[in-house]
Design a protein around this motif. Structure first.
Motif, PDB file in Angstrom:
ATOM      1  N   TYR A   9      82.872 122.792  24.747  1.00  0.00           N
ATOM      2  CA  TYR A   9      82.469 123.413  26.013  1.00  0.00           C
ATOM      3  C   TYR A   9      83.426 123.030  27.145  1.00  0.00           C
ATOM      4  O   TYR A   9      83.695 123.823  28.048  1.00  0.00           O
ATOM      5  N   LEU A  10      84.004 121.811  27.101  1.00  0.00           N
ATOM      6  CA  LEU A  10      84.917 121.381  28.161  1.00  0.00           C
ATOM      7  C   LEU A  10      86.160 122.256  28.219  1.00  0.00           C
ATOM      8  O   LEU A  10      86.810 122.351  29.261  1.00  0.00           O
ATOM      9  N   ALA A  11      86.508 122.871  27.089  1.00  0.00           N
ATOM     10  CA  ALA A  11      87.704 123.707  27.057  1.00  0.00           C
ATOM     11  C   ALA A  11      87.453 125.099  27.625  1.00  0.00           C
ATOM     12  O   ALA A  11      88.317 125.958  27.576  1.00  0.00           O
ATOM     13  N   THR A  12      86.269 125.339  28.167  1.00  0.00           N
ATOM     14  CA  THR A  12      85.929 126.678  28.663  1.00  0.00           C
ATOM     15  C   THR A  12      85.703 126.697  30.172  1.00  0.00           C
ATOM     16  O   THR A  12      84.943 127.510  30.676  1.00  0.00           O
ATOM     17  N   ALA A  13      86.310 125.767  30.891  1.00  0.00           N
ATOM     18  CA  ALA A  13      86.031 125.617  32.323  1.00  0.00           C
ATOM     19  C   ALA A  13      86.880 126.526  33.198  1.00  0.00           C
ATOM     20  O   ALA A  13      86.815 126.435  34.412  1.00  0.00           O
ATOM     21  N   ALA A  28      93.278 121.448  27.695  1.00  0.00           N
ATOM     22  CA  ALA A  28      91.894 120.988  27.769  1.00  0.00           C
ATOM     23  C   ALA A  28      91.354 120.692  26.384  1.00  0.00           C
ATOM     24  O   ALA A  28      90.688 119.683  26.153  1.00  0.00           O
ATOM     25  N   ALA A  29      91.643 121.583  25.444  1.00  0.00           N
ATOM     26  CA  ALA A  29      91.155 121.369  24.081  1.00  0.00           C
ATOM     27  C   ALA A  29      91.784 120.123  23.483  1.00  0.00           C
ATOM     28  O   ALA A  29      91.127 119.362  22.767  1.00  0.00           O
ATOM     29  N   THR A  30      93.077 119.883  23.792  1.00  0.00           N
ATOM     30  CA  THR A  30      93.752 118.692  23.277  1.00  0.00           C
ATOM     31  C   THR A  30      93.099 117.428  23.816  1.00  0.00           C
ATOM     32  O   THR A  30      92.909 116.446  23.094  1.00  0.00           O
ATOM     33  N   SER A  31      92.769 117.416  25.113  1.00  0.00           N
ATOM     34  CA  SER A  31      92.099 116.254  25.699  1.00  0.00           C
ATOM     35  C   SER A  31      90.752 116.020  25.039  1.00  0.00           C
ATOM     36  O   SER A  31      90.361 114.885  24.762  1.00  0.00           O
ATOM     37  N   SER A  32      90.032 117.119  24.792  1.00  0.00           N
ATOM     38  CA  SER A  32      88.735 117.000  24.137  1.00  0.00           C
ATOM     39  C   SER A  32      88.886 116.444  22.731  1.00  0.00           C
ATOM     40  O   SER A  32      88.123 115.585  22.306  1.00  0.00           O
ATOM     41  N   VAL A  33      89.911 116.922  22.018  1.00  0.00           N
ATOM     42  CA  VAL A  33      90.152 116.434  20.663  1.00  0.00           C
ATOM     43  C   VAL A  33      90.526 114.961  20.676  1.00  0.00           C
ATOM     44  O   VAL A  33      90.092 114.178  19.825  1.00  0.00           O
ATOM     45  N   ALA A  34      91.341 114.546  21.672  1.00  0.00           N
ATOM     46  CA  ALA A  34      91.736 113.139  21.765  1.00  0.00           C
ATOM     47  C   ALA A  34      90.518 112.245  21.965  1.00  0.00           C
ATOM     48  O   ALA A  34      90.398 111.182  21.346  1.00  0.00           O
ATOM     49  N   ALA A  35      89.592 112.692  22.828  1.00  0.00           N
ATOM     50  CA  ALA A  35      88.364 111.912  23.044  1.00  0.00           C
ATOM     51  C   ALA A  35      87.533 111.863  21.764  1.00  0.00           C
ATOM     52  O   ALA A  35      86.971 110.816  21.414  1.00  0.00           O
ATOM     53  N   PHE A  36      87.505 112.972  21.066  1.00  0.00           N
ATOM     54  CA  PHE A  36      86.749 113.014  19.811  1.00  0.00           C
ATOM     55  C   PHE A  36      87.361 112.087  18.761  1.00  0.00           C
ATOM     56  O   PHE A  36      86.656 111.384  18.044  1.00  0.00           O
ATOM     57  N   VAL A  37      88.703 112.080  18.689  1.00  0.00           N
ATOM     58  CA  VAL A  37      89.392 111.214  17.729  1.00  0.00           C
ATOM     59  C   VAL A  37      89.118 109.750  18.032  1.00  0.00           C
ATOM     60  O   VAL A  37      88.882 108.938  17.130  1.00  0.00           O
ATOM     61  N   LEU A  38      89.144 109.382  19.338  1.00  0.00           N
ATOM     62  CA  LEU A  38      88.858 108.003  19.721  1.00  0.00           C
ATOM     63  C   LEU A  38      87.438 107.617  19.311  1.00  0.00           C
ATOM     64  O   LEU A  38      87.204 106.521  18.777  1.00  0.00           O
ATOM     65  N   LEU A  39      86.508 108.526  19.551  1.00  0.00           N
ATOM     66  CA  LEU A  39      85.123 108.263  19.160  1.00  0.00           C
ATOM     67  C   LEU A  39      85.002 108.153  17.647  1.00  0.00           C
ATOM     68  O   LEU A  39      84.292 107.284  17.122  1.00  0.00           O
ATOM     69  N   LEU A  40      85.732 109.006  16.947  1.00  0.00           N
ATOM     70  CA  LEU A  40      85.685 108.996  15.493  1.00  0.00           C
ATOM     71  C   LEU A  40      86.244 107.692  14.934  1.00  0.00           C
ATOM     72  O   LEU A  40      85.713 107.143  13.965  1.00  0.00           O
ATOM     73  N   LEU A  41      87.318 107.164  15.562  1.00  0.00           N
ATOM     74  CA  LEU A  41      87.882 105.895  15.119  1.00  0.00           C
ATOM     75  C   LEU A  41      86.887 104.762  15.300  1.00  0.00           C
ATOM     76  O   LEU A  41      86.776 103.869  14.450  1.00  0.00           O
ATOM     77  N   THR A  42      86.146 104.796  16.417  1.00  0.00           N
ATOM     78  CA  THR A  42      85.131 103.771  16.656  1.00  0.00           C
ATOM     79  C   THR A  42      84.044 103.828  15.598  1.00  0.00           C
ATOM     80  O   THR A  42      83.627 102.806  15.040  1.00  0.00           O
ATOM     81  N   VAL A  43      83.588 105.047  15.315  1.00  0.00           N
ATOM     82  CA  VAL A  43      82.551 105.219  14.296  1.00  0.00           C
ATOM     83  C   VAL A  43      83.069 104.783  12.927  1.00  0.00           C
ATOM     84  O   VAL A  43      82.361 104.141  12.150  1.00  0.00           O
ATOM     85  N   ALA A  44      84.341 105.112  12.638  1.00  0.00           N
ATOM     86  CA  ALA A  44      84.920 104.750  11.346  1.00  0.00           C
ATOM     87  C   ALA A  44      84.981 103.238  11.175  1.00  0.00           C
ATOM     88  O   ALA A  44      84.753 102.711  10.086  1.00  0.00           O
ATOM     89  N   THR A  45      85.303 102.522  12.285  1.00  0.00           N
ATOM     90  CA  THR A  45      85.354 101.061  12.216  1.00  0.00           C
ATOM     91  C   THR A  45      83.984 100.483  11.892  1.00  0.00           C
ATOM     92  O   THR A  45      83.850  99.600  11.037  1.00  0.00           O
TER      93      THR A  45
END
Length: 581
Positions: A21-25, A277-294
């Motif tokens: 949704y953030l990529a649709t602003a 915008a989509a790249t920024s959203s993906v970067a945040a998602f990747v960071l969150l995913l790394l935390t969850v993976a740990t």
């Protein structure tokens, strides 16, 4: 494990939706909100405009906003993990990659096109296979040759300039010969007895679309002919096809943008700000995913260790009572005197001096942080645990309790060959490793290797022959040790398969790095042995950066230059003229 992953994925769904949704602003937000890129699998190609992925869950309004409504857009489909492009005559193709910057896609036929033409030259509308729209009118349009299937009663050879392919071997026999002819070729070029095979389900009056392989971005003037294109399609091989780029989508993609569709203006456009915008959203998602993976890794570590322990135990049960003696960890600790006297450190753990209850000295190897799911431990027990040879170190026992694993070997008082051949003490060479003893050691190692390769029920490939793994007994007789990287194979198996190179740098045979040098076999051990012998006679390591001249760093090259120039090898070992002769 899968239930935990599913629960985490469900928890992440709201966050992923928020990221989209953030990529649709900005303007034209409907496209990026409702039309994100999609995939049939994690490893599959990303499907986005100017393509659409067919989905039963997509509403008509959503399809319209994505530019996917009607027949005018080319649709791909999912079949399991595969991304499918349907050819109206030749059936389904797996789309393995899509390059939007070059307007190209790689296709792998799922059904032999020649087999389709042989079994069912006309694919009826009642076929159970999904039918594509008429391929000529979908956007983006693929580069195509429209062809006709022609049957002749006798064989003829088409001219070099004629757009005729054949005879098609899989369709033809001794009484009739089939050819594929460019749809707009002059039929007068064919013998009079040749007839066009009618195709009630063909395209544009019975024509068969055949993919072209002309790269619109290529600088070369050469492009595959109709015959070459047809033969490539019928060869049942992977191919790269291209589509027409009417709206400069490829240029947009190459400049860092994304090709999109405006349902309000009913046209395509190039968007760049949304990509950021989509790249920024993906970067945040990747960071969150790394935390969850740990967190997930820490929670599954105990279970993973238990699975390794179970794997080792199943292996030990398979070997039954034929294996060496099994000890408890408390017995091993008592045997090694609580690990007070350390003999050395290896790639898979530390080695301590110990003593059996009967007073026989032993070497206790504790496997520390062993990787490969217990592979090193299993390799050792499966190989030297069941064989006996004068030039192979003997495994007397082992221990496996949870993640604590140990191997008990016969004690080698004179340690490894490495200690002697690389020593700076000249007395060692003059008094201990005289030429006759070096020859005996080399022959002993060779006998041990010959037994591993030819003398056992199964061939054993060591993959780590080097001075450090050659141990010396009381009489300086060599024994091959450390089978942590070994591999078992049938005696009649000349080539073995490995997923990655294994061994020690400097001793690894070239074929272990690249299959261009040949297949991996027992000869890989012979290469390592040859390097070891060179080090024995020269008294220096195969690659030694401490050598003054850069040309002399690599030992084989240094020896090669000496031989080519007719020079005598300047051995560290002092020999008499009689011994040299």
């Amino acid at each position: 494990k899968m239930s935990k992953l599913l629960a985490i994925a469900l928890l992440l769904l709201p966050l992923i939706n928020q990221g989209i949704y953030l990529a649709t602003a900005w303007d034209d937000q409907d496209f990026f909100k409702y039309c994100p890129p999609s995939q049939c699998s994690q490893d599959g190609p990303e499907v986005r405009f100017p393509f659409c992925l067919e989905s039963s869950n997509t509403s008509a309004a959503a399809a319209a906003s994505c530019g996917c409504a009607g027949r005018s857009i080319r649709k791909l489909a999912c079949s399991g993990r595969d991304t499918i492009l349907f050819h109206p005559i030749l059936g389904p193709y797996n789309v393995s990659a899509i390059d939007y910057g070059r307007s190209s896609m790689k296709l792998i036929p799922l059904v032999d096109p020649c087999f389709v033409l042989q079994q069912k030259p006309v694919i009826s509308r009642s076929s159970s296979s999904p039918q594509a729209d008429v391929i000529n009118y979908e956007m983006p349009c693929l580069y195509l040759w429209n062809s006709s299937l022609v049957r002749c009663s006798r064989e003829f050879t088409p001219g070099a300039a004629d757009r005729i392919a054949g005879p098609v071997s899989c369709l033809s026999n001794t009484t009739q010969f089939f050819y594929l002819v460019y749809g707009y070729e002059d039929m007068s070029l064919l013998p009079l007895e040749c007839k066009v095979v009618p195709l009630s389900d063909g395209v544009g009056g019975g024509l068969i679309p055949m993919y072209m392989f002309e790269d619109p971005m290529s600088d070369t003037l050469f492009s595959p002919s109709f015959k070459e294109s047809t033969e490539r399609i019928l060869s049942f091989a992977e191919m790269t096809v291209y589509w027409y780029d009417y709206s400069d989508c490829a240029e947009c993609e190459r400049s860092g943008g994304r090709c999109a569709f405006s349902s309000q203006r009913d046209r395509q456009f190039c968007s760049r700000i949304k990509v950021i915008a989509a790249t920024s959203s993906v970067a945040a998602f990747v960071l969150l995913l790394l935390t969850v993976a740990t967190v997930l890794y820490l929670s599954l570590k105990t279970r993973y260790n238990a699975e390794i322990h179970m794997k080792v135990e199943m292996f030990l049960k398979t070997y039954g009572t034929s294996k060496p003696t099994r000890y408890t960890f408390s017995e091993v600790k008592k045997m090694a005197r609580r690990f007070k006297e350390k003999l050395g450190q290896g790639g898979f753990g530390s080695v301590y001096k110990g003593e059996l209850p009967n007073g026989v000295p032993v070497a206790v190897k504790m496997l520390e942080n062993s990787t490969g799911e217990g592979e090193s431990f299993i390799n050792e027990v499966a190989t030297i645990g069941l064989i006996h040879h004068a030039n192979i170190v003997r495994l007397l026992g082992f221990c496996s309790e949870g993640m604590r694993r140990a191997l008990i070997y016969e004690f080698m008082p004179n340690e490894s060959l490495e200690k002697y051949i690389f020593s700076d003490d000249s007395n060692i060479f003059q008094n201990l490793l005289v030429p006759e003893k070096l020859l005996d050691i080399a022959l002993g190692i060779a006998r041990g290797m010959e037994y591993l390769h030819q003398g056992c029920n199964q061939r054993i490939l060591h993959f780590d022959i080097k001075p450090h793994n050659i141990l010396l007994d009381y009489n300086f007789n060599p024994k091959i040790s450390d089978f942590g990287l070994a591999k078992l194979c049938a005696r009649d198996q000349s080539i073995v398969t490995l997923t990655a190179a294994r061994g020690t740098m400097g001793y690894i045979a070239p074929e272990l790095y690249s299959r261009n040098f040949g297949g991996v076999s027992y000869k890989s051990d012979v290469y390592s042995f040859g390097m070891l012998v060179l080090e024995m006679v020269s008294g220096r390591r195969n690659s030694d950066p401490r050598i003054g001249s850069q040309d002399d760093v690599y030992l084989p090259e240094w020896i090669y230059e000496k031989v080519i120039n007719g020079e005598e090898l300047a051995l560290t070992l002092e020999t008499t003229q009689e011994e040299k002769d």
